[in-house]
Design an enzyme around this catalytic site. Structure first.
Site, PDB file in Angstrom:
ATOM      1  N   ASP A 119       8.370  61.383  23.351  1.00 28.20           N
ATOM      2  CA  ASP A 119       7.214  62.226  23.648  1.00 28.20           C
ATOM      3  C   ASP A 119       6.280  62.374  22.449  1.00 28.20           C
ATOM      4  O   ASP A 119       6.665  62.166  21.298  1.00 28.20           O
ATOM      5  CB  ASP A 119       7.677  63.624  24.069  1.00 28.20           C
ATOM      6  CG  ASP A 119       8.252  63.657  25.467  1.00 28.20           C
ATOM      7  OD1 ASP A 119       8.453  62.582  26.051  1.00 28.20           O
ATOM      8  OD2 ASP A 119       8.538  64.772  25.967  1.00 28.20           O
ATOM      9  N   HIS A 160      11.381  62.129  20.251  1.00 32.77           N
ATOM     10  CA  HIS A 160       9.958  62.228  19.941  1.00 32.77           C
ATOM     11  C   HIS A 160       9.571  61.154  18.930  1.00 32.77           C
ATOM     12  O   HIS A 160      10.360  60.822  18.037  1.00 32.77           O
ATOM     13  CB  HIS A 160       9.618  63.611  19.378  1.00 32.77           C
ATOM     14  CG  HIS A 160       9.857  64.731  20.347  1.00 32.77           C
ATOM     15  ND1 HIS A 160      11.116  65.237  20.589  1.00 32.77           N
ATOM     16  CD2 HIS A 160       9.004  65.425  21.148  1.00 32.77           C
ATOM     17  CE1 HIS A 160      11.034  66.211  21.500  1.00 32.77           C
ATOM     18  NE2 HIS A 160       9.755  66.340  21.847  1.00 32.77           N
TER      19      HIS A 160
END
Length: 282
Positions: free
Chosen positions: A105, A250
């Site tokens: 992400d 991430h």
């Protein structure tokens, strides 16, 4: 036939032939002779419209006899079916056998995303990247690299806000603007989206469906955003490994060097354990 009548018929035939020759001669004289090599004369349209060839200055008069363009009869362009409005996001993939999904992400970030892409490429694996519009618009080359490697590019909003605190119009702007930049860069709109912080509401499900996207959350959170250490991230992934699991990591939003290092360690171990790393199909 009496000789007098035959004489009359011969005279009438001669007069008719003479008249016919005169008509053809008159038509020939009325037709202008075009010099050799000159452009052909325009031919008048049968309905009294403008002549074929260069556009004339006269305005067209409305006519009920003019043909409509052929495209007016063509079928409408193909549109992908809009998914149903969900009440909760998908947390894992079903029916994929001994497979797992890796997702990243907040990117793309030129400091960390390229190395993550290189690691996945080295092992022949595909993953999902849920990108933020404000990062994607500045790093469109990385979006293209993701797509070229077969990864799924998803929508993670434009500025990573807390969705339930936004008005529906703002949610539409956040998701719609990000879908637009992805489509302009890759040629296709995203089919998946993920709410920032995993915070969903009814409006986000409705707007996401209108934009043609399905909501995907995760099964295993590496908590790499807390920067707990590379070993801690690796342990969470390996302890949570199971068929259909979706792993959250991430590639932007802070110092993601631990996330990069952890991927290099747990990915080969997952493959050695018999897992295949895949992406969902729609």
């Amino acid at each position: 036939m009496p000789s007098g009548r035959r004489a009359v018929l011969r005279i009438a035939a001669a007069l008719g032939a003479t008249a016919t020759v005169g008509v053809f001669a008159a038509e020939h004289a009325a037709t202008p002779v075009r010099p050799k090599g000159a452009a052909p004369e325009p031919v008048a349209a049968p309905d009294g419209g403008p002549a074929a060839g260069p556009q004339s200055g006269a305005r067209l008069r409305p006519s009920s006899y003019r043909l409509q363009p052929m495209t007016a009869y063509a079928p409408p362009a193909f549109r992908r079916a809009v998914p149903p409005v969900r009440q909760r996001p998908f947390l894992r993939m079903s029916g994929v056998g001994r497979s797992m999904v890796l997702s990243f992400d907040d990117g793309p970030d030129p400091r960390y995303t390229p190395e993550i892409l290189a690691t996945l490429r080295r092992h022949g694996c595909r993953a999902m990247f849920f990108v933020c519009g404000e990062m994607a618009v500045e790093n469109q080359d990385l979006l293209r690299e993701m797509a070229a490697d077969g990864h799924v590019v998803g929508n993670h909003s434009w500025s990573h806000p807390l969705i339930p605190k936004l008005r529906p119009s703002r949610i539409r702007d956040e998701l719609g603007s990000t879908s637009d930049i992805i489509e302009r860069t890759l040629g296709t709109a995203p089919l998946w989206y993920r709410a920032p912080f995993g915070a969903w509401n009814r409006h986000s499900f409705e707007i996401g469906a209108e934009l043609g996207m399905e909501p995907l959350a995760w099964t295993v959170d590496t908590l790499d955003w807390k920067e707990p250490g590379t070993a801690s991230i690796v342990r969470r992934v390996l302890d949570g490994a199971a068929p259909g699991v979706v792993v959250l990591s991430h590639d932007a939003g802070g110092d993601r060097s631990q996330s990069v290092a952890a991927l290099k360690r747990y990915l080969p171990e997952l493959l050695d354990a018999g897992y295949s790393i895949t992406v969902p199909r729609r």
